[in-house]
Design a protein around this motif. Structure first.
Motif, PDB file in Angstrom:
ATOM      1  N   GLY A   1       0.828  -1.208   0.000  1.00  0.00           N
ATOM      2  CA  GLY A   1       0.000   0.000   0.000  1.00  0.00           C
ATOM      3  C   GLY A   1       0.857   1.251   0.000  1.00  0.00           C
ATOM      4  N   ARG A   2       1.910   1.251   0.807  1.00  0.00           N
ATOM      5  CA  ARG A   2       2.816   2.397   0.846  1.00  0.00           C
ATOM      6  C   ARG A   2       3.560   2.546  -0.479  1.00  0.00           C
ATOM      7  NH1 ARG A   2       4.381   0.177   6.496  1.00  0.00           N
ATOM      8  NH2 ARG A   2       2.902   1.283   7.829  1.00  0.00           N
ATOM      9  N   LEU A   3       3.930   1.415  -1.066  1.00  0.00           N
ATOM     10  CA  LEU A   3       4.629   1.461  -2.352  1.00  0.00           C
ATOM     11  C   LEU A   3       3.734   2.073  -3.421  1.00  0.00           C
ATOM     12  CD1 LEU A   3       7.331   0.340  -3.748  1.00  0.00           C
ATOM     13  CD2 LEU A   3       5.825  -1.454  -4.615  1.00  0.00           C
ATOM     14  N   ALA A   4       2.490   1.634  -3.483  1.00  0.00           N
ATOM     15  CA  ALA A   4       1.567   2.159  -4.492  1.00  0.00           C
ATOM     16  C   ALA A   4       1.309   3.644  -4.272  1.00  0.00           C
ATOM     17  CB  ALA A   4       0.263   1.374  -4.450  1.00  0.00           C
ATOM     18  N   GLU A   5       1.157   4.038  -3.007  1.00  0.00           N
ATOM     19  CA  GLU A   5       0.914   5.450  -2.710  1.00  0.00           C
ATOM     20  C   GLU A   5       2.106   6.302  -3.136  1.00  0.00           C
ATOM     21  OE1 GLU A   5      -0.213   8.379   1.057  1.00  0.00           O
ATOM     22  OE2 GLU A   5       0.116   6.236   1.381  1.00  0.00           O
ATOM     23  N   ARG A   6       3.312   5.824  -2.827  1.00  0.00           N
ATOM     24  CA  ARG A   6       4.490   6.604  -3.202  1.00  0.00           C
ATOM     25  C   ARG A   6       4.642   6.652  -4.719  1.00  0.00           C
ATOM     26  NH1 ARG A   6      10.862   6.269  -1.179  1.00  0.00           N
ATOM     27  NH2 ARG A   6      11.466   8.115  -2.360  1.00  0.00           N
ATOM     28  N   ALA A   7       4.407   5.533  -5.380  1.00  0.00           N
ATOM     29  CA  ALA A   7       4.534   5.501  -6.840  1.00  0.00           C
ATOM     30  C   ALA A   7       3.556   6.452  -7.508  1.00  0.00           C
ATOM     31  CB  ALA A   7       4.327   4.081  -7.358  1.00  0.00           C
ATOM     32  N   ALA A   8       2.430   6.725  -6.845  1.00  0.00           N
ATOM     33  CA  ALA A   8       1.409   7.609  -7.426  1.00  0.00           C
ATOM     34  C   ALA A   8       1.637   9.077  -7.102  1.00  0.00           C
ATOM     35  CB  ALA A   8       0.033   7.191  -6.916  1.00  0.00           C
ATOM     36  N   THR A   9       2.565   9.382  -6.192  1.00  0.00           N
ATOM     37  CA  THR A   9       2.725  10.753  -5.695  1.00  0.00           C
ATOM     38  C   THR A   9       3.769  11.523  -6.491  1.00  0.00           C
ATOM     39  OG1 THR A   9       2.155  10.015  -3.468  1.00  0.00           O
ATOM     40  CG2 THR A   9       3.250  12.156  -3.666  1.00  0.00           C
TER      41      THR A   9
ATOM     42  N   PHE B   1       7.424  10.237  -5.126  1.00  0.00           N
ATOM     43  CA  PHE B   1       7.818  11.048  -3.976  1.00  0.00           C
ATOM     44  C   PHE B   1       7.220  10.455  -2.708  1.00  0.00           C
ATOM     45  CE2 PHE B   1       7.692  14.656  -1.062  1.00  0.00           C
ATOM     46  CZ  PHE B   1       8.955  15.190  -1.238  1.00  0.00           C
ATOM     47  N   GLY B   2       8.050  10.296  -1.673  1.00  0.00           N
ATOM     48  CA  GLY B   2       7.555   9.733  -0.424  1.00  0.00           C
ATOM     49  C   GLY B   2       8.671   9.512   0.572  1.00  0.00           C
ATOM     50  N   PHE B   3       8.353   8.764   1.627  1.00  0.00           N
ATOM     51  CA  PHE B   3       9.288   8.578   2.726  1.00  0.00           C
ATOM     52  C   PHE B   3      10.633   8.057   2.233  1.00  0.00           C
ATOM     53  CE2 PHE B   3      11.217   5.741   5.888  1.00  0.00           C
ATOM     54  CZ  PHE B   3      11.478   6.665   6.894  1.00  0.00           C
ATOM     55  N   ALA B   4      11.703   8.755   2.642  1.00  0.00           N
ATOM     56  CA  ALA B   4      13.038   8.370   2.232  1.00  0.00           C
ATOM     57  C   ALA B   4      13.900   7.926   3.412  1.00  0.00           C
ATOM     58  CB  ALA B   4      13.727   9.535   1.511  1.00  0.00           C
TER      59      ALA B   4
ATOM     60  N   VAL C   1      13.582   8.783  16.828  1.00  0.00           N
ATOM     61  CA  VAL C   1      13.376   9.558  15.604  1.00  0.00           C
ATOM     62  C   VAL C   1      12.799  10.934  15.941  1.00  0.00           C
ATOM     63  CG1 VAL C   1      12.039   9.692  13.470  1.00  0.00           C
ATOM     64  CG2 VAL C   1      13.090   7.529  14.162  1.00  0.00           C
ATOM     65  N   GLN C   2      13.386  11.963  15.335  1.00  0.00           N
ATOM     66  CA  GLN C   2      12.898  13.328  15.509  1.00  0.00           C
ATOM     67  C   GLN C   2      12.139  13.828  14.286  1.00  0.00           C
ATOM     68  OE1 GLN C   2      15.933  16.350  15.998  1.00  0.00           O
ATOM     69  NE2 GLN C   2      14.527  17.713  17.090  1.00  0.00           N
ATOM     70  N   THR C   3      12.657  13.503  13.101  1.00  0.00           N
ATOM     71  CA  THR C   3      12.099  14.054  11.866  1.00  0.00           C
ATOM     72  C   THR C   3      12.024  12.971  10.792  1.00  0.00           C
ATOM     73  OG1 THR C   3      13.151  16.171  12.379  1.00  0.00           O
ATOM     74  CG2 THR C   3      12.366  15.873  10.131  1.00  0.00           C
ATOM     75  N   LEU C   4      10.974  13.000   9.992  1.00  0.00           N
ATOM     76  CA  LEU C   4      10.848  12.143   8.819  1.00  0.00           C
ATOM     77  C   LEU C   4      11.135  12.984   7.579  1.00  0.00           C
ATOM     78  CD1 LEU C   4       7.602  10.177   9.709  1.00  0.00           C
ATOM     79  CD2 LEU C   4       9.971   9.580  10.214  1.00  0.00           C
ATOM     80  N   VAL C   5      11.834  12.377   6.636  1.00  0.00           N
ATOM     81  CA  VAL C   5      12.205  13.088   5.416  1.00  0.00           C
ATOM     82  C   VAL C   5      11.620  12.355   4.215  1.00  0.00           C
ATOM     83  CG1 VAL C   5      14.093  13.949   3.989  1.00  0.00           C
ATOM     84  CG2 VAL C   5      14.352  13.860   6.488  1.00  0.00           C
ATOM     85  N   ASP C   6      10.812  13.070   3.430  1.00  0.00           N
ATOM     86  CA  ASP C   6      10.301  12.544   2.170  1.00  0.00           C
ATOM     87  C   ASP C   6      11.222  12.994   1.050  1.00  0.00           C
ATOM     88  OD1 ASP C   6       8.151  11.441   3.492  1.00  0.00           O
ATOM     89  OD2 ASP C   6       6.824  13.145   3.085  1.00  0.00           O
ATOM     90  N   GLY C   7      11.374  12.137   0.048  1.00  0.00           N
ATOM     91  CA  GLY C   7      12.274  12.474  -1.051  1.00  0.00           C
ATOM     92  C   GLY C   7      11.742  12.010  -2.385  1.00  0.00           C
ATOM     93  N   CYS C   8      12.385  12.495  -3.426  1.00  0.00           N
ATOM     94  CA  CYS C   8      12.006  12.178  -4.802  1.00  0.00           C
ATOM     95  C   CYS C   8      12.790  10.964  -5.294  1.00  0.00           C
ATOM     96  CB  CYS C   8      12.283  13.381  -5.697  1.00  0.00           C
ATOM     97  SG  CYS C   8      11.858  13.118  -7.447  1.00  0.00           S
ATOM     98  N   ALA C   9      12.165  10.172  -6.144  1.00  0.00           N
ATOM     99  CA  ALA C   9      12.838   9.026  -6.728  1.00  0.00           C
ATOM    100  C   ALA C   9      13.773   9.427  -7.872  1.00  0.00           C
ATOM    101  CB  ALA C   9      11.806   8.024  -7.253  1.00  0.00           C
TER     102      ALA C   9
END
Length: 282
Positions: free
Chosen positions: A208-216, A226-229, A247-255
């Motif tokens: 589910g996370r993979l599909a969501e990231r692939a669609a973003t 784009f999604g959690f990196a 963990v303090q911060t989550l970083v999203d990144g581009c593929a």
């Protein structure tokens, strides 16, 4: 999902021999209208087994990438999804188990490559020595047997391993034989996805996370994926203010490009309990 997405309506190989398409394919179909294809006779055991007969080469990402490439070669398709599971003691609490499911999508046509994980303590990964059927059944109750199947092993003799034990009669017969021959047996949960519903649920969450990231789309370049990196540690201690291992911060990144977006922890915590601080609680 519109036809502009590179995965729309595509046939995608699922690199599995253990039924993982049941957890992965619905996510692809719902998001992109994809059709999942499982390679006939595909042998993922060649890339490593949980029972140790074949050692995994490299990292989970390396293994998933090799599986995806092999699945594309076997099907003649130019896109594939592969997964790899890792199980062991929790690094912060060694008495607790930790399970990680890593999924990788590779689209050779568009160059899209996306990964996602499900990491947590929801797993029945465990092992215990057993000397009789009563001990084996007690262990089975811990791991959810028979819905979750069991493995019996003998240290130093991989040829004696019995996998896929899914009934009391199968367990009793295999255990009696191994005890007669070796006198010592270790039981463990069968971690193959089609023998372990808990693991299958984790793969579905990762899919589910993979599909969501692939669609973003990326807010920088507009490319998909784009999604959690990564997660950045250092949540400050509530008592002394020094950084902890939490963990303090989550970083999203581009593929594709270097764009990133930082966001706070989902639970909103701004400080860590002093019990998690190496200075306050060494």
């Amino acid at each position: 999902m519109t036809a502009e997405h590179p995965l729309h309506g595509r046939r995608i190989a699922i690199a599995t021999m253990h039924g993982k398409e049941r957890a992965i394919a619905p996510q692809l179909a719902a998001r992109f209208g994809c059709i999942a294809v499982v390679p006939a006779g595909f042998d993922t055991d060649a890339f490593g087994t949980f029972t140790g007969e074949v050692a995994r080469r490299g990292s989970p990402r390396d293994a998933a990438r090799a599986k995806a490439a092999a699945a594309m070669a076997a099907t003649g398709l130019d896109a594939a999804i592969a997964s790899e599971g890792t199980f062991g003691p929790h690094p912060a609490a060694p008495l607790l188990p930790l399970a990680a499911e890593f999924l990788l999508l590779v689209d050779a046509r568009s160059g899209l490559e996306v990964e996602a994980e499900d990491v947590g303590a929801e797993t029945n990964w465990a092992g215990a020595p057993v000397r009789d059927l009563a001990a084996a059944e007690a262990f089975g109750a811990r791991i959810g047997f028979p819905d979750h199947q069991m493995v019996l092993r003998v240290a130093g003799d991989p040829t004696a391993t019995r996998r896929g034990l899914g009934s009391r009669d199968e367990l009793a017969a295999a255990l009696a034989d191994l005890l007669r021959r070796f006198g010592r047996v270790e039981a463990s949960a069968d971690m193959r996805a089609d023998r372990n519903p808990t693991r299958m649920r984790a793969i579905a969450r990762a899919a589910g996370r993979l599909a969501e990231r692939a669609a973003t789309p990326c807010p920088g370049c507009g490319w998909f994926g784009f999604g959690f990196a990564r997660a950045e540690r250092g949540l400050p201690c509530e008592a002394c203010g020094e950084p902890t291992e939490l963990v303090q911060t989550l970083v999203d990144g581009c593929a594709r490009c270097a764009a990133t977006v930082r966001r706070p922890r989902p639970d909103g915590a701004a400080t860590a309990d002093a019990g998690n601080c190496q200075l306050c609680n060494p």
